[in-house]
Design a protein around this motif. Structure first.
Motif, PDB file in Angstrom:
ATOM      1  N   PHE A   1       0.913  -1.167  -0.175  1.00 58.22           N
ATOM      2  CA  PHE A   1       0.100   0.071  -0.229  1.00 58.22           C
ATOM      3  C   PHE A   1       0.856   1.283   0.090  1.00 58.22           C
ATOM      4  N   ALA A   2       1.745   1.500   0.786  1.00 57.72           N
ATOM      5  CA  ALA A   2       2.478   2.569   1.080  1.00 57.72           C
ATOM      6  C   ALA A   2       3.450   2.923  -0.229  1.00 57.72           C
ATOM      7  N   GLY A   3       3.854   1.885  -0.809  1.00 55.44           N
ATOM      8  CA  GLY A   3       4.629   2.186  -2.234  1.00 55.44           C
ATOM      9  C   GLY A   3       3.894   2.375  -3.351  1.00 55.44           C
ATOM     10  N   ILE A   4       2.770   1.808  -3.453  1.00 59.01           N
ATOM     11  CA  ILE A   4       1.854   2.358  -4.468  1.00 59.01           C
ATOM     12  C   ILE A   4       1.432   3.666  -4.279  1.00 59.01           C
ATOM     13  N   ALA A   5       0.880   4.070  -3.137  1.00 58.06           N
ATOM     14  CA  ALA A   5       0.657   5.356  -3.038  1.00 58.06           C
ATOM     15  C   ALA A   5       1.449   6.456  -3.334  1.00 58.06           C
ATOM     16  N   ALA A   6       2.760   6.223  -2.621  1.00 57.79           N
ATOM     17  CA  ALA A   6       3.898   7.227  -3.226  1.00 57.79           C
ATOM     18  C   ALA A   6       4.107   7.180  -4.549  1.00 57.79           C
ATOM     19  N   ALA A   7       4.030   6.145  -5.369  1.00 59.52           N
ATOM     20  CA  ALA A   7       4.095   5.992  -6.686  1.00 59.52           C
ATOM     21  C   ALA A   7       3.117   6.805  -7.337  1.00 59.52           C
ATOM     22  N   LEU A   8       1.809   6.551  -7.121  1.00 59.17           N
ATOM     23  CA  LEU A   8       0.655   7.348  -7.775  1.00 59.17           C
ATOM     24  C   LEU A   8       0.673   8.684  -7.484  1.00 59.17           C
ATOM     25  N   SER A   9       0.994   9.077  -6.359  1.00 62.97           N
ATOM     26  CA  SER A   9       1.260  10.602  -5.867  1.00 62.97           C
ATOM     27  C   SER A   9       2.032  11.227  -6.760  1.00 62.97           C
ATOM     28  N   ASN A  10       3.338  10.512  -7.234  1.00 59.71           N
ATOM     29  CA  ASN A  10       4.422  11.099  -7.845  1.00 59.71           C
ATOM     30  C   ASN A  10       4.049  10.760  -9.421  1.00 59.71           C
ATOM     31  N   GLY A  11       2.760  10.630  -9.757  1.00 64.38           N
ATOM     32  CA  GLY A  11       2.528  10.490 -11.420  1.00 64.38           C
ATOM     33  C   GLY A  11       2.850   9.142 -12.034  1.00 64.38           C
ATOM     34  N   LYS A  12       3.305   8.259 -11.113  1.00 60.53           N
ATOM     35  CA  LYS A  12       3.734   6.762 -11.823  1.00 60.53           C
ATOM     36  C   LYS A  12       2.662   5.844 -11.966  1.00 60.53           C
ATOM     37  N   ARG A  13       2.738   4.992 -12.825  1.00 54.39           N
ATOM     38  CA  ARG A  13       1.729   4.050 -13.331  1.00 54.39           C
ATOM     39  C   ARG A  13       2.161   2.700 -12.616  1.00 54.39           C
ATOM     40  N   VAL A  14       1.296   2.395 -12.022  1.00 46.84           N
ATOM     41  CA  VAL A  14       1.458   1.046 -11.284  1.00 46.84           C
ATOM     42  C   VAL A  14       0.756  -0.285 -11.941  1.00 46.84           C
ATOM     43  N   CYS A  15       1.529  -1.504 -12.117  1.00 42.07           N
ATOM     44  CA  CYS A  15       0.834  -2.765 -12.419  1.00 42.07           C
ATOM     45  C   CYS A  15       0.992  -3.847 -11.151  1.00 42.07           C
ATOM     46  N   ILE A  16      -0.096  -4.438 -10.827  1.00 41.79           N
ATOM     47  CA  ILE A  16       0.051  -5.715  -9.879  1.00 41.79           C
ATOM     48  C   ILE A  16      -0.134  -6.873 -10.963  1.00 41.79           C
ATOM     49  N   ALA A  17       0.686  -7.721 -11.303  1.00 43.17           N
ATOM     50  CA  ALA A  17       0.293  -8.775 -12.157  1.00 43.17           C
ATOM     51  C   ALA A  17       0.349 -10.288 -11.178  1.00 43.17           C
ATOM     52  N   ALA A  18      -0.547 -11.024 -11.771  1.00 46.41           N
ATOM     53  CA  ALA A  18      -0.613 -12.312 -11.206  1.00 46.41           C
ATOM     54  C   ALA A  18      -0.988 -13.405 -12.349  1.00 46.41           C
ATOM     55  N   PRO A  19      -0.466 -14.512 -12.147  1.00 48.86           N
ATOM     56  CA  PRO A  19      -0.542 -15.598 -13.322  1.00 48.86           C
ATOM     57  C   PRO A  19      -1.911 -16.224 -13.482  1.00 48.86           C
ATOM     58  N   ARG A  20      -3.049 -15.790 -12.477  1.00 49.59           N
ATOM     59  CA  ARG A  20      -4.420 -16.418 -12.255  1.00 49.59           C
ATOM     60  C   ARG A  20      -5.356 -15.437 -12.338  1.00 49.59           C
TER      61      ARG A  20
ATOM     62  N   PRO B   1      -4.139   4.603 -13.910  1.00 46.24           N
ATOM     63  CA  PRO B   1      -3.028   4.409 -13.484  1.00 46.24           C
ATOM     64  C   PRO B   1      -2.438   3.254 -12.563  1.00 46.24           C
ATOM     65  N   LEU B   2      -3.632   2.666 -12.220  1.00 47.03           N
ATOM     66  CA  LEU B   2      -3.364   1.588 -11.350  1.00 47.03           C
ATOM     67  C   LEU B   2      -3.980   0.254 -11.979  1.00 47.03           C
ATOM     68  N   VAL B   3      -3.216  -0.898 -12.287  1.00 44.72           N
ATOM     69  CA  VAL B   3      -3.759  -1.997 -13.083  1.00 44.72           C
ATOM     70  C   VAL B   3      -3.601  -2.977 -12.228  1.00 44.72           C
ATOM     71  N   VAL B   4      -4.411  -4.018 -12.324  1.00 43.38           N
ATOM     72  CA  VAL B   4      -4.199  -5.240 -11.726  1.00 43.38           C
ATOM     73  C   VAL B   4      -4.637  -6.119 -12.835  1.00 43.38           C
ATOM     74  N   SER B   5      -3.473  -7.043 -13.250  1.00 41.11           N
ATOM     75  CA  SER B   5      -3.731  -7.887 -14.554  1.00 41.11           C
ATOM     76  C   SER B   5      -3.205  -9.295 -14.316  1.00 41.11           C
ATOM     77  N   THR B   6      -3.905 -10.050 -15.194  1.00 42.76           N
ATOM     78  CA  THR B   6      -3.136 -11.568 -15.539  1.00 42.76           C
ATOM     79  C   THR B   6      -1.698 -11.120 -16.026  1.00 42.76           C
ATOM     80  N   THR B   7      -0.929 -12.035 -16.030  1.00 44.28           N
ATOM     81  CA  THR B   7       0.606 -11.882 -16.698  1.00 44.28           C
ATOM     82  C   THR B   7       0.136 -12.088 -18.241  1.00 44.28           C
TER      83      THR B   7
END
Length: 436
Positions: A137-156, A191-197
């Protein structure tokens, strides 16, 4: 006309673009490289074939490896957005979470934040149920606040469907786009994506922060093209965070030797030890399908997952279990009602759910007990058994659970799985992370 934001970070065929745009904001390249040929979408160099092509009228080479995502052939063009990237909302990084982190989680959270700030790589090795999601949570919050785009990827896809609502709850000002086969969000920008690989095949240098959850899970560990997709989808200057409860032996050795930057969390956030599986001989389960010890075990349970190694055996077992309770159901990867059954289990409408390894990870059912029938089968690897055991005792209100490995002969995988769980409990106690 599709919102231009949709195209940011994506690399698509013309057939995948919802409404074909003005090309002055795009660069193009062929789907397949010139000899030696490889697929620019998935990186495949060997699983290629050719056929008479209806599209161009010639004999085309095409990629068989990623054909389920749509055909990439010699005459395919890939379109990549090079226009301006959309600005983030001023509230993009607002974190709506009032929970507290355990000592182990706090250390991992700080290290994840540091890796994101330094655009470096970090691995979080945390036992199942340790609270890996909260560590992000803290790392993603910092990244989004600084205009960065974040992806959390999972195989399933199951994991994506489980994670997306959790991130939407804590980042309500930045609802994530959840991407998997047939997803309603497939044409959505966030800017926040949750995706299969697998869905990362459609991105190119899109993300400033790439987080790969369940990095040890099938098919990611066995499919080089999925690992290629992760690298292709992240920017050249970006952070890469790996999350795992059961890293492969080579990674474990690197972590223990200090050659892989990592944080180890050997205990769950609720400070109770991991439930240790019991091994129970049940005879030839392939012949009896539902051995007497398994039947007795199920009759004593109010809420449980019962793992079978193969769909056909599970299907034969279901009618026998339904004699105990008609609400008992089964689920597997190809089940069209898979999502509905998982939700029904979570609501308590299904008391006992028979399952293949499809539910070995990525799902949480508070207060569930766990049985593995035929735990000596080769499908139940050490990591699979550890993950299966990790379904029990995850909730602070239900921190314990009964885990039974029913077998027709012990295997090294079974012995090693129990050994690793005991070692994690010992390490958690040594570090003062357990109350008992």
């Amino acid at each position: 006309m599709t919102n231009a934001f949709f195209f940011s970070g994506r690399e698509l065929t013309d057939e995948e673009i919802p409404s074909f745009p003005d090309l002055h904001h795009f660069t193009v390249r062929p789907g397949l490289s010139d000899p030696p040929q490889h697929c620019h979408r998935c990186g495949n160099t060997s699983n290629l074939s050719s056929h008479p092509c209806v599209r161009c009228g010639k004999r085309c080479t095409y990629c068989r490896n990623c054909i389920e995502m749509g055909k990439i052939s010699s005459c395919t063009t890939l379109y990549r957005w090079i226009g301006p990237e959309p600005a983030h909302s001023k509230r993009a990084g607002m974190l709506h979470w009032s929970g507290t982190l355990s000592a182990g989680q706090k250390m991992a959270s700080d290290n994840v934040l540091l890796a994101i700030q330094n655009r470096s790589e970090h691995t979080v090795w945390a036992v199942a149920g340790a609270g890996k999601t909260e560590v992000l949570f803290a790392g993603i919050a910092a990244a989004l606040s600084n205009g960065k785009r974040v992806c959390i990827a999972a195989p399933r896809a199951d994991v994506v469907r489980e994670l997306a609502p959790r991130f939407e709850k804590v980042f309500p000002d930045t609802p994530p786009a959840a991407l998997y086969g047939g997803s309603p969000d497939r044409n959505t920008y966030s800017p926040l994506v949750v995706s299969t690989t697998h869905q990362l095949f459609r991105f190119y240098e899109a993300f400033d922060v790439m987080i790969v959850d369940e990095v040890d899970a099938f098919p990611y560990t066995f499919d080089q093209s999925l690992q290629y997709a992760v690298q292709k989808a992240r920017k050249k200057e970006s952070a890469l965070i790996y999350l795992t409860a059961t890293p492969e032996p080579a990674w474990q050795a690197e972590i223990q030797a200090g050659s892989r930057d990592a944080t180890l969390i050997p205990a769950r956030y609720h400070r109770q030890p991991l439930p240790v599986p019991k091994m129970a001989w049940c005879g030839n389960w392939k012949k009896s399908i539902v051995p007497v010890p398994v039947l007795k075990w199920v009759k004593e349970k109010e809420k449980a997952l019962v793992f079978y190694p193969h769909i056909d055996t599970m299907d034969k077992a279901l009618p026998i279990f339904k004699e105990i309770n008609l609400r008992i159901e089964s689920v597997h990867a190809a089940d069209p009602l898979r999502k509905e059954k998982v939700e029904a289990m979570r609501r308590g409408d299904i008391p006992i759910l028979l399952t293949t390894t499809i539910l070995e990870r990525g799902v949480t059912f508070p207060g569930v007990d766990v049985a593995v029938v035929g735990s000596e089968d080769r499908v139940f690897t050490e990591s699979a058994l550890i993950q299966i055991a990790g379904r029990a005792g995850r909730s602070i209100n239900y921190p314990t659970g009964d885990i039974s490995f029913f077998h027709y002969g012990k295997t090294e995988a079974m012995v090693r799985a129990v050994k690793q769980i005991n070692e994690m409990n010992a390490l958690g106690k040594e570090r003062g992370l357990l109350d008992s």
